[in-house]
Design a protein around this motif. Structure first.
Motif, short mmCIF file in Angstrom:
data_model
loop_
_atom_site.label_atom_id
_atom_site.label_comp_id
_atom_site.label_asym_id
_atom_site.label_seq_id
_atom_site.Cartn_x
_atom_site.Cartn_y
_atom_site.Cartn_z
N HIS A 32 19.05 26.41 1.46
CA HIS A 32 20.21 25.66 1.93
C HIS A 32 19.68 24.67 2.97
N TRP A 33 20.19 23.43 2.95
CA TRP A 33 19.71 22.40 3.88
C TRP A 33 20.70 22.26 5.02
N ILE A 34 20.26 22.58 6.24
CA ILE A 34 21.16 22.60 7.39
C ILE A 34 21.27 21.24 8.05
N THR A 35 20.14 20.69 8.48
CA THR A 35 20.18 19.38 9.15
C THR A 35 18.80 18.75 9.08
N PRO A 36 18.74 17.42 8.91
CA PRO A 36 17.43 16.75 8.87
C PRO A 36 16.81 16.67 10.26
N ILE A 37 15.48 16.76 10.30
CA ILE A 37 14.74 16.68 11.55
C ILE A 37 13.97 15.36 11.64
N SER A 38 13.27 15.00 10.56
CA SER A 38 12.46 13.78 10.59
C SER A 38 12.36 13.19 9.20
N ARG A 39 12.04 11.91 9.16
CA ARG A 39 11.77 11.22 7.90
C ARG A 39 10.43 10.50 8.02
N ASN A 40 9.73 10.43 6.90
CA ASN A 40 8.42 9.80 6.87
C ASN A 40 8.34 8.79 5.74
N LEU A 41 7.88 7.60 6.03
CA LEU A 41 7.65 6.58 5.01
C LEU A 41 6.22 6.71 4.51
N HIS A 42 6.05 7.00 3.23
CA HIS A 42 4.74 7.21 2.63
C HIS A 42 4.33 5.98 1.82
N GLY A 43 3.04 5.68 1.84
CA GLY A 43 2.53 4.57 1.07
C GLY A 43 1.03 4.43 1.23
N LEU A 44 0.51 3.32 0.75
CA LEU A 44 -0.91 3.01 0.88
C LEU A 44 -1.12 2.10 2.09
N TYR A 45 -2.10 2.44 2.92
CA TYR A 45 -2.40 1.69 4.12
C TYR A 45 -3.85 1.21 4.07
N GLY A 46 -4.06 -0.05 4.47
CA GLY A 46 -5.41 -0.60 4.45
C GLY A 46 -5.63 -1.62 5.54
N ILE A 47 -6.81 -2.19 5.55
CA ILE A 47 -7.18 -3.21 6.54
C ILE A 47 -7.44 -4.52 5.81
N ASP A 48 -6.74 -5.58 6.23
CA ASP A 48 -6.91 -6.91 5.63
C ASP A 48 -6.71 -6.89 4.12
N LYS A 49 -5.69 -6.19 3.69
CA LYS A 49 -5.36 -6.14 2.26
C LYS A 49 -4.01 -6.81 2.04
N PRO A 50 -3.81 -7.45 0.88
CA PRO A 50 -2.51 -8.06 0.59
C PRO A 50 -1.45 -7.00 0.35
N TYR A 51 -0.18 -7.42 0.44
CA TYR A 51 0.92 -6.48 0.23
C TYR A 51 1.35 -6.51 -1.24
N PHE A 52 1.66 -5.32 -1.77
CA PHE A 52 2.12 -5.19 -3.15
C PHE A 52 3.50 -4.53 -3.15
N ASN A 53 4.38 -5.04 -4.01
CA ASN A 53 5.75 -4.53 -4.03
C ASN A 53 5.85 -3.10 -4.51
N SER A 54 4.90 -2.67 -5.34
CA SER A 54 4.93 -1.32 -5.88
C SER A 54 3.52 -0.78 -5.96
N ILE A 55 3.41 0.55 -5.87
CA ILE A 55 2.10 1.19 -5.95
C ILE A 55 1.45 0.94 -7.31
N VAL A 56 2.27 0.71 -8.33
CA VAL A 56 1.70 0.45 -9.67
C VAL A 56 1.05 -0.92 -9.74
N ASP A 57 1.36 -1.80 -8.79
CA ASP A 57 0.77 -3.14 -8.78
C ASP A 57 -0.54 -3.21 -8.01
N VAL A 58 -0.89 -2.15 -7.27
CA VAL A 58 -2.13 -2.13 -6.49
C VAL A 58 -3.32 -2.05 -7.45
#
Length: 436
Positions: A270-296
């Motif tokens: 049973h889910w009582i209350t949310p505590i935290s949220r996390n944004l997951h993705g790919l992180y890099g240095i001096d890399k271009p941005y891609f709209n979707s992980i499938v485009d990387v």
């Protein structure tokens, strides 16, 4: 800053879709509703009409200040509305709906199904709910609706409304009482929390063992405040995630945090209350941005934690993947050009990068994957649903309290000053990324 996502060592994909969370405000602007059939035959037509009016008023009042509109469903197909009001929760429909909040409790019998695990009353009961039909991408809407109704039930306005409804019902149902935000026509409701067992996973800054073995962190503070609200003095234990998962799947009344919500776990918690949220993705240095992980580009070398669900995701996406034993070693590998990207979150990058040794701000998001939400959760197995409601009401009161918000501000300042971790808070929930 990361919370393991597997119910066991087997990895699986989280289900909190990023687009669903971002579109929450749009999708929740207009919900259709209808009144469910199946109230006890002992209730007269006039009382039934009053109950329907009261229930709808409760829901509308809870949503009134949040820009969410309710409109009657026009479809003639039974139970086709987004929201059903006064739907009896039973074994057959348990897994078909998100149960937003209970409204009434009745004695059950041949013509009305009993609600499983509905307390320790001398008579079995059926509990009616505001319920949201399960479909893809609505878990976040259900979460917010549940929080808003719990907050409203803690208000004086609700007490006045509920007391008036109770007084109207008493001539016909003299045992009617208000318990856990629920009008019970069957008398006082009981939810036994004496054997509640509270256990936490070790999550840096949220719940970690401090001096003399006491758990510290904002999640631990929240849970202590909730326990105080329901006058429980249980100690908070700390254990590895594997043990927490095992106990939650095999025992009742196990209160755990912080647990990532997934489809698989809906049958366990049973889910009582949310505590935290996390944004997951790919992180890099001096890399271009891609709209979707499938485009990387698949030529990118991706780094993940050992035994992390993202390792499997990256392999399935066709990347060359290397696994490391900590966020610190992952960040070092990125800096030393052993890998091209880290599959993680902003909080993990901040936690793993030492600003005295590297310009951490140069590590940026190059592609979004999803958002996961960590909860305070309660084991489902043989656990009374009234215990859940008792804790949900307490959690709503705590999150609106001056005490917790002062704790949250103090924790947020510490995290910013001492660790430089990007985050912001909304509705008492820590979001581990910058709001802009």
């Amino acid at each position: 800053m990361e919370i393991r996502e597997g119910i066991s060592s087997v990895a699986f994909t989280v289900i909190v879709c990023l687009c669903a969370l971002w579109n929450f405000s749009v999708r929740a602007q207009a919900l259709t509703y209808s009144h469910a059939q199946g109230l006890p035959s002992t209730i007269s037509p006039s009382e039934k009409q009053s109950i329907q009016s009261y229930s709808l008023t409760v829901f509308k009042n809870a949503l009134s200040k949040n820009g969410i509109d309710l409109t009657p469903a026009t479809n003639t197909i039974p139970n086709s509305a987004d929201v059903l009001i006064n739907l009896i929760r039973d074994e057959k429909n348990e897994d078909s709906y998100y149960w937003i909040t209970p409204l009434f409790a009745f004695e059950c019998g041949d013509k009305i199904s009993c609600t499983p695990n509905a307390g320790s009353q001398t008579t079995t009961i059926a509990v009616s709910y505001i319920a949201l039909s399960k479909s893809e991408g609505v878990a976040n809407i259900a979460e917010r609706l549940s929080e808003l109704t719990a907050q409203y039930k803690g208000s004086d306005d609700f007490i006045v409304l509920a007391d008036a409804m109770r007084d109207e019902l008493k001539p016909l149902f003299p045992r009617t009482v208000l318990t856990f935000g629920t009008l019970s026509l069957a008398g006082e409701l009981h939810a036994n929390t004496d054997n509640l067992w509270v256990i936490a996973d070790n999550v840096p800054l949220f719940s970690e063992v401090g001096e003399r073995g006491k758990l510290t962190g904002i999640a631990a503070d929240l849970v202590r405040d909730i326990l105080d609200e329901v006058t429980l003095k249980q100690d908070i234990l700390s254990a590895p995630w594997e043990r927490i998962a095992k106990e939650a799947m095999t025992k009742s009344n196990v209160l755990v945090f912080s647990v990532i919500r997934t489809n698989e776990r809906d049958s366990v918690f049973h889910w009582i209350t949310p505590i935290s949220r996390n944004l997951h993705g790919l992180y890099g240095i001096d890399k271009p941005y891609f709209n979707s992980i499938v485009d990387v580009p698949k030529s990118y070398r991706v780094g993940t934690l050992l035994e992390d669900y993202r390792y499997k995701v990256a392999v399935e996406q066709g990347f060359e993947v290397q696994a490391y034993d900590s966020w610190q070693t992952l960040v070092s590998a990125l800096i030393n050009n052993e890998i091209d990207t880290i599959f993680g979150s902003q909080g993990a990058i901040d936690f793993g990068c030492n600003p005295n040794q590297f310009k951490c701000e140069t590590i940026t998001l190059i592609s979004k994957y999803n958002i996961s939400t960590a909860y305070l959760a309660l084991s489902k197995k043989d656990t009374c649903v009234l215990v859940l409601e008792k804790l949900k009401l307490a959690a709503a009161d705590v999150k609106m309290s001056d005490k917790f918000n002062e704790q949250l501000i103090s924790w947020s300042d510490m995290v910013s000053q001492e660790y430089g971790i990007a985050h912001h808070t909304e509705h008492g929930v820590v979001h581990l990324w910058n709001p802009n």
